[in-house]
Design a protein around this motif. Structure first.
Motif, short mmCIF file in Angstrom:
data_model
loop_
_atom_site.label_atom_id
_atom_site.label_comp_id
_atom_site.label_asym_id
_atom_site.label_seq_id
_atom_site.Cartn_x
_atom_site.Cartn_y
_atom_site.Cartn_z
N HIS A 179 0.82 -1.21 0.00
CA HIS A 179 0.00 0.00 0.00
C HIS A 179 0.86 1.26 0.00
N LYS A 180 0.55 2.12 -0.92
CA LYS A 180 1.25 3.40 -0.99
C LYS A 180 0.82 4.32 0.16
N ASP A 181 -0.36 4.04 0.72
CA ASP A 181 -0.90 4.89 1.77
C ASP A 181 -0.53 4.39 3.16
N PHE A 182 0.60 3.72 3.29
CA PHE A 182 1.00 3.16 4.58
C PHE A 182 1.03 4.22 5.67
N LYS A 183 1.67 5.34 5.39
CA LYS A 183 1.80 6.37 6.43
C LYS A 183 0.45 6.90 6.87
N GLU A 184 -0.47 7.06 5.94
CA GLU A 184 -1.78 7.60 6.27
C GLU A 184 -2.67 6.58 6.97
N ASN A 185 -2.78 5.38 6.39
CA ASN A 185 -3.77 4.42 6.87
C ASN A 185 -3.24 3.32 7.78
N TYR A 186 -2.06 2.80 7.49
CA TYR A 186 -1.58 1.65 8.24
C TYR A 186 -0.64 1.99 9.39
N LYS A 187 0.12 3.06 9.27
CA LYS A 187 1.09 3.35 10.31
C LYS A 187 0.43 3.62 11.67
N PRO A 188 -0.67 4.37 11.76
CA PRO A 188 -1.30 4.56 13.07
C PRO A 188 -1.72 3.22 13.71
N MET A 189 -2.28 2.33 12.90
CA MET A 189 -2.68 1.02 13.41
C MET A 189 -1.44 0.21 13.79
N ALA A 190 -0.41 0.23 12.95
CA ALA A 190 0.82 -0.50 13.23
C ALA A 190 1.47 0.02 14.52
N GLU A 191 1.42 1.32 14.71
CA GLU A 191 1.98 1.90 15.93
C GLU A 191 1.21 1.45 17.17
N ARG A 192 -0.12 1.32 17.06
CA ARG A 192 -0.91 0.80 18.18
C ARG A 192 -0.54 -0.64 18.50
N VAL A 193 -0.38 -1.46 17.47
CA VAL A 193 0.00 -2.86 17.66
C VAL A 193 1.37 -2.94 18.32
N VAL A 194 2.31 -2.16 17.82
CA VAL A 194 3.67 -2.16 18.38
C VAL A 194 3.64 -1.67 19.83
N LYS A 195 2.87 -0.62 20.10
CA LYS A 195 2.77 -0.11 21.47
C LYS A 195 2.23 -1.19 22.41
N TYR A 196 1.20 -1.89 21.96
CA TYR A 196 0.65 -2.98 22.76
C TYR A 196 1.70 -4.07 22.99
N ALA A 197 2.42 -4.43 21.94
CA ALA A 197 3.44 -5.48 22.04
C ALA A 197 4.54 -5.08 23.02
N ILE A 198 4.99 -3.84 22.92
CA ILE A 198 6.04 -3.36 23.82
C ILE A 198 5.56 -3.37 25.26
N ASN A 199 4.36 -2.86 25.49
CA ASN A 199 3.81 -2.86 26.85
C ASN A 199 3.69 -4.28 27.39
N TYR A 200 3.20 -5.16 26.55
CA TYR A 200 3.05 -6.54 26.96
C TYR A 200 4.40 -7.17 27.31
N MET A 201 5.37 -7.01 26.42
CA MET A 201 6.68 -7.60 26.66
C MET A 201 7.33 -7.02 27.91
N ASN A 202 7.19 -5.71 28.11
CA ASN A 202 7.80 -5.07 29.28
C ASN A 202 7.15 -5.50 30.59
N THR A 203 5.85 -5.78 30.57
CA THR A 203 5.19 -6.18 31.81
C THR A 203 5.29 -7.67 32.10
N GLN A 204 5.45 -8.49 31.07
CA GLN A 204 5.43 -9.93 31.27
C GLN A 204 6.81 -10.55 31.49
#
Length: 176
Positions: free
Chosen positions: A56-81
């Protein structure tokens, strides 16, 4: 969605002594509007890798916010577990794979499975452009289906096999 998911693996036998920094790649498949993309946290390369078979050419517009949420969740999970918190998340960069494009509009899930099997943080021979051929994708799809159905741990295996035999017998009778 990811804020509501409980991925508590700490009670699993295989995860009791797991340090997430011992694993170089963490895969997070994500479905958005019937299209699957893969977000890979590559610990060794210090990258968040987005593997999108439609590029997708629109990664920055459409996918990056979602990808950042997934990554944030993963980081929080890894740091707490896990006790091992030596990863410097602020040094991580974003990487968007641009070498693979699926030949149709319905094989993205197969690409995700293939990436989970073969992705090493870079494009490699297991991800050749020959896999753009629909016949090879369909062959992989059939093999995966058979692996699942015929697996000895599949509790529905016998029932499915009986139904398949019944179906084939009915279909063969119609031909004669």
């Amino acid at each position: 969605y990811y804020d509501k998911v409980d991925l508590d693996i700490t009670n699993k036998e295989w995860a009791k002594n797991l340090s997430f920094t011992e694993c170089n790649l963490w895969f997070f498949p994500y479905c958005d509007n019937k299209h699957y993309i893969m977000i890979c946290v590559n610990i060794k390369a210090e990258r968040f890798e987005v593997l999108d078979s439609l590029r997708h050419k629109d990664f920055k517009e459409n996918y990056k916010p979602m990808a950042e949420r997934v990554v944030k969740y993963a980081i929080n999970y890894m740091n707490t577990q896990f006790a091992d918190k030596t990863v410097k998340w602020e040094r991580f960069t974003w990487f968007n794979l641009e070498k693979v494009t699926q030949p149709d509009d319905k094989s993205c899930g197969m690409y995700i499975i293939r990436w989970m099997r073969h992705w090493e943080g870079k494009y490699n021979s297991a991800l050749t452009k020959d896999w753009k051929r629909i016949d090879l994708i369909n062959e992989e799809r059939e093999c995966l289906m058979l692996d699942i159905i015929l697996d000895e741990d599949n509790l529905e295996r016998e029932r499915i096999m009986k139904e398949a035999t019944k179906y084939c017998n009915k279909k063969n009778k119609r031909k004669f």
